[in-house]
Design a protein around this motif. Structure first.
Motif, PDB file in Angstrom:
ATOM      1  N   PHE A  13      84.992  55.808   2.948  1.00  0.00           N
ATOM      2  CA  PHE A  13      85.541  55.212   1.720  1.00  0.00           C
ATOM      3  C   PHE A  13      85.759  53.708   1.895  1.00  0.00           C
ATOM      4  O   PHE A  13      85.426  52.912   1.019  1.00  0.00           O
ATOM      5  N   ILE A  14      86.319  53.334   3.044  1.00  0.00           N
ATOM      6  CA  ILE A  14      86.620  51.908   3.275  1.00  0.00           C
ATOM      7  C   ILE A  14      85.335  51.075   3.201  1.00  0.00           C
ATOM      8  O   ILE A  14      85.281  50.031   2.542  1.00  0.00           O
ATOM      9  N   THR A  15      84.280  51.573   3.861  1.00  0.00           N
ATOM     10  CA  THR A  15      83.015  50.843   3.872  1.00  0.00           C
ATOM     11  C   THR A  15      82.487  50.667   2.454  1.00  0.00           C
ATOM     12  O   THR A  15      82.051  49.590   2.047  1.00  0.00           O
ATOM     13  N   LYS A  16      82.545  51.742   1.679  1.00  0.00           N
ATOM     14  CA  LYS A  16      82.018  51.711   0.315  1.00  0.00           C
ATOM     15  C   LYS A  16      82.864  50.798  -0.583  1.00  0.00           C
ATOM     16  O   LYS A  16      82.322  50.080  -1.437  1.00  0.00           O
ATOM     17  N   ILE A  17      84.167  50.812  -0.397  1.00  0.00           N
ATOM     18  CA  ILE A  17      85.056  49.962  -1.209  1.00  0.00           C
ATOM     19  C   ILE A  17      84.824  48.483  -0.869  1.00  0.00           C
ATOM     20  O   ILE A  17      84.667  47.637  -1.750  1.00  0.00           O
ATOM     21  N   LEU A  18      84.768  48.183   0.437  1.00  0.00           N
ATOM     22  CA  LEU A  18      84.510  46.794   0.836  1.00  0.00           C
ATOM     23  C   LEU A  18      83.148  46.340   0.317  1.00  0.00           C
ATOM     24  O   LEU A  18      82.975  45.204  -0.119  1.00  0.00           O
ATOM     25  N   TRP A  19      82.169  47.265   0.358  1.00  0.00           N
ATOM     26  CA  TRP A  19      80.812  46.932  -0.115  1.00  0.00           C
ATOM     27  C   TRP A  19      80.839  46.495  -1.570  1.00  0.00           C
ATOM     28  O   TRP A  19      80.244  45.505  -1.957  1.00  0.00           O
ATOM     29  N   LYS A  20      81.580  47.240  -2.389  1.00  0.00           N
ATOM     30  CA  LYS A  20      81.593  46.908  -3.818  1.00  0.00           C
ATOM     31  C   LYS A  20      82.401  45.637  -4.088  1.00  0.00           C
ATOM     32  O   LYS A  20      82.019  44.825  -4.930  1.00  0.00           O
ATOM     33  N   ASP A  21      83.505  45.475  -3.352  1.00  0.00           N
ATOM     34  CA  ASP A  21      84.413  44.375  -3.683  1.00  0.00           C
ATOM     35  C   ASP A  21      84.027  43.038  -3.053  1.00  0.00           C
ATOM     36  O   ASP A  21      84.468  41.996  -3.532  1.00  0.00           O
ATOM     37  N   PHE A  22      83.232  43.064  -1.984  1.00  0.00           N
ATOM     38  CA  PHE A  22      82.915  41.795  -1.318  1.00  0.00           C
ATOM     39  C   PHE A  22      81.431  41.670  -1.023  1.00  0.00           C
ATOM     40  O   PHE A  22      80.913  42.343  -0.140  1.00  0.00           O
TER      41      PHE A  22
END
Lengths: 666, 184
Positions: free
Chosen positions: A46-55
């Motif tokens: 989840f963290i990887t996917k969230i960071l991917w979308k946000d940054f």
């Protein structure tokens, strides 16, 4: 997409600038972030996917746009073994790239009992504050009076303020003085016990004026097959107890004994074992996070010497290797005091000790003088000096402390004069291996290719380290069997399909000196372990179930598959689970490539002495063929010679939609 | 006739992992929680709340139904919904007749009866029908399911060991003192 049982069901987005908290049903949140839970599970996924979308472009990690993401997984807080873990992620202030770390004790489970699988903290509060998650009620509370307090005092004060109804009801993840002073490797600490280390997230919290996140959770987690889960957990732990060769020494003597058993590692030198035997080091008992059958916390008390009476829940290996290897501190009382001090100040022991050790090198070579060190004479083996410098760094007192607090890579740039080429780091993250040449390839590959830089924990494989030429076999002293016998059992038990096992260990599979000294198919094993670690970091469960002593004869993907089916109802076989790990690891690589342009040029040692001929170990007399090793690894990974995941690889991992404008090789 | 057995807790071996509690809630509620476990591990985590210069303890203990011989909950229940099984000694609630008045909760001297708000039911340890899951799942052997007549043994063994150790030390110290005296 439907979220199955086993998840708490909600995500919490905290906007500190406006002091707003939004609670979203997990399904909607995952849809917004285009996350299919079965492809990413939770935690690091989840963290990887969230960071991917946000940054998608570089940011100032200490600016308000950075995020603190806490993600549990379907495993967390259930009756599965070692269910006390979560991951914490952010853009790393030390590297500017991907950052995440695992932590436990009881904060993660309590967060899930409060109803949340994911918490994202954004923005920046005008004044110091902390957030209280009281089941589904969220409160922002003033924290000016807590600013400047160290970990223990902070936890105590917050628990008192929130009037917990019984001790341990409120769990507190707090940052300490190092985080407030934006030391780039400051770490937060959960209940003064468990830290998501190596993230620098303590400084991110400090930059957001966020002193702590406190949580009270009284809810429950629905399970697809509760009785089945209990039976599977029971038999998994039973198997673990039957098979784990180091269990007894670990339970009786604590983690420090593990350093004893591995006293023949080239990494440590045999002095550790002698040191351990001579030390007066009462080990009162082992204590664990939620549902742990193999607790790694050791409740210790130092009996004699200047730290007599000192108590600590810890005795962890990283702290000990850090302080011993890098700073040559021999006294056990000093080791334990150092660990306690790091937790109280909120400093990452690895980054701090490596940076300081490097500064001592520079001092001895005359590159730094007393003018640069605020009058301090830098040397190794002086525990009081280390403690004094740690205090100064955490408070950023003086220009030398400020230099160390900015991280090793930045400090190297400022000092210049050849210091950069001596700084042991990868991608700006200090590396605990002082000299990777004397060690084994797999371990070193882990440090070179870790998406968070500099350490080997995203690989977690020491298969080559038990056998070391020129050293005697220490094992019978500890576990009544020789190194050969240990490896015979290990190869039999490790949860790798037979075909792959033959590829890695030969046919019939066998580990001996010939295997240790060869470079063939080491990359394959390295990649397998990285995928495996990414898998258990996404579930989220603990490395000490999979890999006590790191030989990976504990739980493997087969066990995960069985237990995850009981929790969620998903029938995810071995291959599908390993593919989740591979997907997560590949997206982290792609994330760093898109954000920072990192490719093979960053898979290098900051300390250029790593490219000289080795003085001991398996490459004695020769330089390690790093390029060759890395090209092997890229080929196994399905990456281009520049170390970038190819289109074919990304498609196979269902990541083709991530390509977008990126320049990706076919 | 079945033997009367009880759950016995030995703090010396407890690692504080609360696996007993997740097993209890999962087995009895079909969902995992700590708050709704029938057995509660209570903790004092001194290391988490003390500054570097102070030392504090790390202590675990347990609160659960003792399956009393004279159970206050049985006597206080106005609807006679709580019974003590004469053979097994287990005290159980009949949820068909229980009205949820909480008199049992009030009367229990161990705080071992609580109210599950989601299921609207009073809950207490009923020994999982004779195979308590907390004991089965305890990874360190801190929880045991022993015949009531042997329930004192773990504690007695620890005390005996301590006593023998301190006696031995005292005798050795006295001998050393005498030796020093004789030598002077």
């Amino acid at each position: 997409m439907q979220v199955p049982k086993g998840y708490a069901g909600y995500a919490l987005i905290i906007e500190l600038t406006k002091k707003e908290a939004t609670i979203e049903p997990l399904e909607r949140f995952l849809a917004d972030y285009d996350i299919d839970p079965r492809l990413w599970l939770g935690g690091d996924g989840f963290i990887t996917k969230i960071l991917w979308k946000d940054f998608s472009s570089p940011i100032d990690p200490l600016g308000p746009e950075n995020e603190i993401i806490i993600a549990t997984g379907p495993w967390t807080a259930t009756a599965a073994p070692q269910s006390g873990r979560a991951m914490l992620g952010c853009i790393s202030p030390e590297t500017g790239g991907f950052g995440s770390g695992s932590f436990g004790w009881f904060f993660p489970a309590t967060l899930k009992y409060a109803g949340f699988d994911v918490v994202i903290v954004k923005g920046r509060s005008e004044t110091p504050c902390y957030v209280f998650i009281d089941d589904k009620r969220i409160a922002f509370r003033e924290a000016s009076h807590l600013w400047g307090k160290e970990t223990g005092e902070t936890v105590k004060a917050i628990r008192e303020e929130l009037a917990e109804r019984y001790e341990g009801e409120v769990r507190v993840l707090s940052t300490s003085v190092a985080g407030e002073n934006l030391v780039r490797y400051a770490v937060p600490c959960a209940d003064g016990t468990s830290c998501p280390g190596r993230t620098g997230a303590g400084a991110v919290m400090g930059s957001k004026n966020l002193k702590a996140v406190a949580v009270r959770g009284t809810g429950e987690i629905a399970i697809d097959d509760p009785r089945g889960l209990l039976e599977s957990s029971y038999s998994a732990v039973k198997r673990f107890f039957e098979n784990e060769p180091f269990l007894k020494v670990w339970q009786e003597g604590g983690a420090s004994t593990a350093l004893g058993t591995t006293g023949s590692w080239a990494l440590n030198g045999s002095m550790l074992a002698e040191n351990r035997n001579a030390a007066d080091f009462p080990h009162l008992k082992n204590v664990g996070c939620l549902n742990c059958h193999n607790p790694c916390y050791h409740w210790l008390q130092i009996k004699e010497g200047k730290h007599a009476g000192l108590r600590q829940l810890g005795g962890h290996m990283t702290f000990m290797t850090a302080v011993l290897r890098n700073l040559e501190i021999q006294d056990f009382g000093d080791w334990i005091y150092f660990e306690r001090l790091m937790q109280e100040l909120g400093l990452d022991p690895a980054s701090f000790s490596v940076s300081l050790s490097w500064a001592v090198d520079l001092f001895e070579k005359g590159i730094l003088t007393e003018k640069d060190t605020d009058g301090l004479t830098l040397r190794r083996g002086d525990a009081d000096l280390v403690a004094r410098i740690a205090q100064r760094v955490a408070h950023r007192e003086g220009s030398f402390a400020g230099l160390l607090a900015d991280g090793i890579a930045e400090a190297g740039r400022k000092i210049g004069r050849g210091s950069e080429g001596m700084a042991p780091h990868v991608k700006g993250k200090p590396s605990l291996l002082k000299d990777p040449k004397i060690q084994a390839l797999i371990w070193s590959l882990g440090a070179l290719t870790s998406p968070r830089g500099g350490d080997w924990l995203r690989l977690h494989n020491v298969y080559e380290l038990a056998f070391v030429p020129e050293k005697t076999d220490n094992y019978p002293k500890f576990i009544d069997r020789t190194c050969e016998e240990l490896y015979e059992q290990t190869v039999r038990l490790v949860d790798i399909p037979e075909e792959l096992k033959k590829k890695i260990f030969g046919d019939p599979p066998k580990i001996d000196m010939v295997w240790v000294k060869s470079t063939k198919d080491k990359a394959l094993f390295a990649a397998w372990t990285e995928d495996f670690v990414s898998l258990f970091n996404s579930l989220v469960t603990c490395m000490f179930g999979a890999a006590t002593q790191f030989l990976m004869v504990g739980f493997g993907p087969t066990t995960y598959s069985e237990i995850l089916r009981k929790i969620t109802g998903w029938d995810m076989p071995y291959e599908e689970l390993m593919e989740v790990g591979e997907r997560v690891f590949n997206l982290q690589r792609l994330f760093n490539y898109r954000l920072k342009g990192w490719d093979s040029a960053q898979d290098t040692w900051g300390d250029k002495r790593a490219y000289e001929p080795a003085r001991m170990g398996i490459f004695k007399g020769n330089p390690v063929p790093w390029d060759e090793v890395l090209q092997d690894y890229y080929a196994v990974r399905g990456w281009s010679p520049r170390g970038i995941p190819t289109r074919a690889k990304l498609s196979r991992l269902k990541l083709q939609t991530m390509i977008g404008e990126l320049e990706i090789p076919d | 006739m079945e033997e009367e057995k009880v759950i016995v807790y030995d703090p010396v071996y407890c690692s504080g992992c609360m696996r007993c509690m997740t097993a209890c809630s999962t087995y009895n509620n079909g969902a995992t929680s700590l708050s709704k476990s029938r057995l509660q591990i209570v903790r004092h985590e001194g290391h988490a709340i003390s500054p570097l210069t102070e030392e504090d303890d790390l202590i675990f203990d347990v609160l659960t139904c003792q399956q009393c011989n004279q159970p206050a909950c049985v006597y206080f229940c106005p609807t006679l919904s709580i019974k003590k099984n004469n053979e097994t000694g287990c005290v159980t609630i009949n949820h068909d007749t229980c009205v949820g008045c909480r008199m049992c909760m009030v009367s229990c001297p161990f705080g071992a009866i609580s109210y599950d708000g989601d299921r609207r039911a009073l809950i207490k340890c009923e020994l999982c029908g004779g195979d308590p899951q907390c004991v089965r799942f305890c990874p360190t052997g801190a929880l045991k399911f022993l015949p009531k007549k042997e329930a004192h043994l773990p504690k007695r063994n620890h005390l005996a060991r301590n006593l023998i150790q301190s006696r031995t030390r005292a005798i050795r110290d006295a001998a050393t003192r005498e030796g020093e005296h004789a030598g002077s």
